[in-house]
Design an enzyme around this catalytic site. Structure first.
Site, mmCIF file in Angstrom:
data_model
loop_
_atom_site.group_PDB
_atom_site.id
_atom_site.type_symbol
_atom_site.label_atom_id
_atom_site.label_comp_id
_atom_site.label_asym_id
_atom_site.label_seq_id
_atom_site.Cartn_x
_atom_site.Cartn_y
_atom_site.Cartn_z
ATOM 1 N N GLU A 279 0.889 -1.174 0.000
ATOM 2 C CA GLU A 279 0.000 0.000 0.000
ATOM 3 C C GLU A 279 0.917 1.211 0.000
ATOM 4 O O GLU A 279 1.498 1.567 1.018
ATOM 5 C CB GLU A 279 -0.918 -0.037 1.232
ATOM 6 C CG GLU A 279 -2.143 0.855 1.094
ATOM 7 C CD GLU A 279 -1.885 2.253 1.599
ATOM 8 O OE1 GLU A 279 -1.452 3.090 0.763
ATOM 9 O OE2 GLU A 279 -2.098 2.514 2.783
ATOM 10 N N CYS A 313 -1.615 8.411 3.164
ATOM 11 C CA CYS A 313 -1.436 7.681 1.908
ATOM 12 C C CYS A 313 -2.322 8.244 0.804
ATOM 13 O O CYS A 313 -1.972 8.200 -0.366
ATOM 14 C CB CYS A 313 -1.738 6.203 2.122
ATOM 15 S SG CYS A 313 -0.616 5.408 3.279
#
Length: 511
Positions: A279, A313
């Site tokens: 990720e 993120c």
């Protein structure tokens, strides 16, 4: 990612009066490596300092693990996973009970853990407590419930055969945890691995080791078998690389930069072809149409970008605004950014703390200077705030072009570039013209347009009239360079089991 719907910001969701008092100087937990339920110095006896981003002062020194320590941790995890071990014998229901007990202990000590996060990471205490710790508890409880519900199936076959599948744990799973949400990201990986019956080696970020080390003491208090969870502190190029290359490790889960993700994927392929879940973040986007609720869209965009000091993120670092409302949106955005309260993480009114360390701090300031050189218009912020620490004022750029580096590259800080567009087809083409594809949002009151965007945008998640709504129930992952695999939800469990097919010859088969 933010862990609840952003129609309320954290300061609106809980008033300061409703929050417990933080612990500005929490006791520092054990600073050694945690292997087989015991504390160990690094084999090399080396340590490294951890620095408070709010003061620039050294908080403490932590054991510097490397290849030798990772090898010891992997052997401990392999021994805990051996056939006939207490962990392999344990009923799935009992695994779930232990995860729930761990959640109980996290809940018991949540003020202390939130204070550790704010000390180590610099994030406001109210966000550590209200958002991060609440999510950690929910993640452990949610996946505790999955422990005895993940199973195989029987499959009809031709001939005199009976077939069924088993979902078996992968074995030793290693997890490389980032510094932006230390406890949250650890729970996203640890809870799933344990629920499915794996053993774990965790390498925590060198900037933020303390909350994970305290969690190790809770793991021991719960009564998990020795070797089940092992925690190594150290640097990425040494301890992290050792994990990626280790032959006895069956899976690696990594959250972090795209550059390091490429290295981990390559190392996994060159070693044991271990499973890899990545990720990697990048740049995520929002598209604001002219019919959107302006106040709501401005609020959402502020929180999506500046939350956690822009260290997310999927921070929503591209904001495309329809041309007819661009000027008004720009004006409101700048006004709101100037009102954002930057300061001491332990002040309950603080909305934004410091960046995590000097390296990231200087990198962000470099991008701000670069944006000005490229011709973008600095509308507010862009300044170092306070000396001897790593605060940056919320920064907004207008007049940004798609080919500028502040538009193309991940900044990972409180810097918001704003773009304008004329037509839907145009903005979709521009939005998809990137190597990133983790998340996107669209703000509109037209359901047909919203649904069109959800199909057209090449991202793993699309939010409509909200942003950063990430929960343990739903999968998170990206298209293109933000990585492979999914974390959380039912889909997240797939990476932590192997499917075994068992076929038995029977003397007689009847329907």
């Amino acid at each position: 990612p933010r862990l609840f719907a952003l129609h309320h910001s954290a300061t609106q969701y809980f008033s300061a009066a409703a929050l417990p008092s933080p612990i500005p100087n929490p006791d520092i937990p054990d600073n050694q490596l945690f292997i087989s339920n015991k504390w160990h110095d690094a084999v090399s006896k080396k340590t490294f300092p951890t620095v408070s981003p709010a003061t620039g002062e050294v908080i403490g020194h932590v054991a510097e693990g490397d290849w030798a320590d990772v090898d010891l941790a992997a052997k401990a995890a392999r021994a805990a996973f051996r056939l006939g071990s207490p962990w392999r014998w344990m009923d799935a229901l009992k695994r779930g009970w232990l995860l729930n007990h761990l959640a109980d202990l996290v809940e018991r000590d949540c003020v202390y853990l939130a204070s550790l996060e704010s000390l180590d990471n610099g994030k406001p205490f109210q966000e550590s407590y209200v958002l991060d710790l609440d999510e950690v508890i929910k993640v452990y409880r949610y996946f505790a419930g999955w422990a005895d519900k993940w199973h195989g199936k029987t499959i009809p076959m031709d001939g005199e055969h009976f077939c069924f599948t088993r979902h078996e744990p992968v074995g030793v799973c290693c997890q490389i945890i980032p510094w932006n949400f230390p406890l949250v990201m650890q729970s996203w990986k640890l809870a799933l691995a344990l629920a499915m019956g794996n053993t774990v080696v965790t390498k925590v970020a060198e900037q933020t080791p303390f909350s994970a080390l305290y969690l190790a003491s809770l793991i021991k208090e719960v009564g998990l078998p020795p070797g089940l969870v092992n925690i190594v502190t150290g640097y990425g190029p040494t301890a992290g690389a050792a994990i990626a290359h280790h032959m006895d490790i069956g899976k690696v889960a990594f959250t972090g930069s795209t550059k390091v993700g490429h290295l981990i994927q390559k190392a996994a392929g060159n070693s044991s072809l271990k499973r890899v879940t990545l990720e990697l973040g990048g740049k995520s986007l929002s598209i604001v149409l002219a019919d959107a609720d302006m106040d709501h869209a401005v609020e959402q965009r502020q929180e999506a970008l500046f939350f956690n000091m822009g260290q997310c993120c999927c921070p929503g670092s591209w904001t495309f605004i329809e041309e007819s409302i661009y000027d008004e949106f720009l004006e409101r955005t700048v006004e709101k950014a100037k009102q954002r309260r930057v300061g001491n993480p332990f002040d309950l009114d603080t909305q934004q703390g410091p960046q995590v360390d000097r390296e990231r701090f200087e990198r962000i300031l470099g991008y701000i200077q670069l944006g000005q050189k490229e011709g973008a218009k600095l509308l507010c912020g862009g300044e170092h705030f306070r000396q001897q620490c790593f605060f940056i004022k919320p920064t907004v750029f207008g007049g940004v072009q798609d080919d500028m580096r502040i538009a193309r590259e991940e900044i990972f800080g409180p810097v918001q570039p704003l773009f304008k567009f004329k037509k839907i087809e145009e903005v979709i083409e521009r939005a998809d013209n990137t190597r990133y594809g983790l998340a996107a949002a669209v703000f509109t009151q037209d359901l047909d347009k919203a649904m069109y965007f959800t199909q057209a945008l090449q991202t793993g998640t699309v939010w409509v009239n909200t942003y950063n709504v990430v929960t343990c129930h739903t999968p998170l992952g990206g298209f293109k360079e933000p990585g492979n695999g999914r974390e959380l939800g039912e889909d997240g469990l797939k990476a932590y089991t192997e499917v075994k097919t068992v076929t038995i010859k029977v003397p007689q088969k009847n329907s």
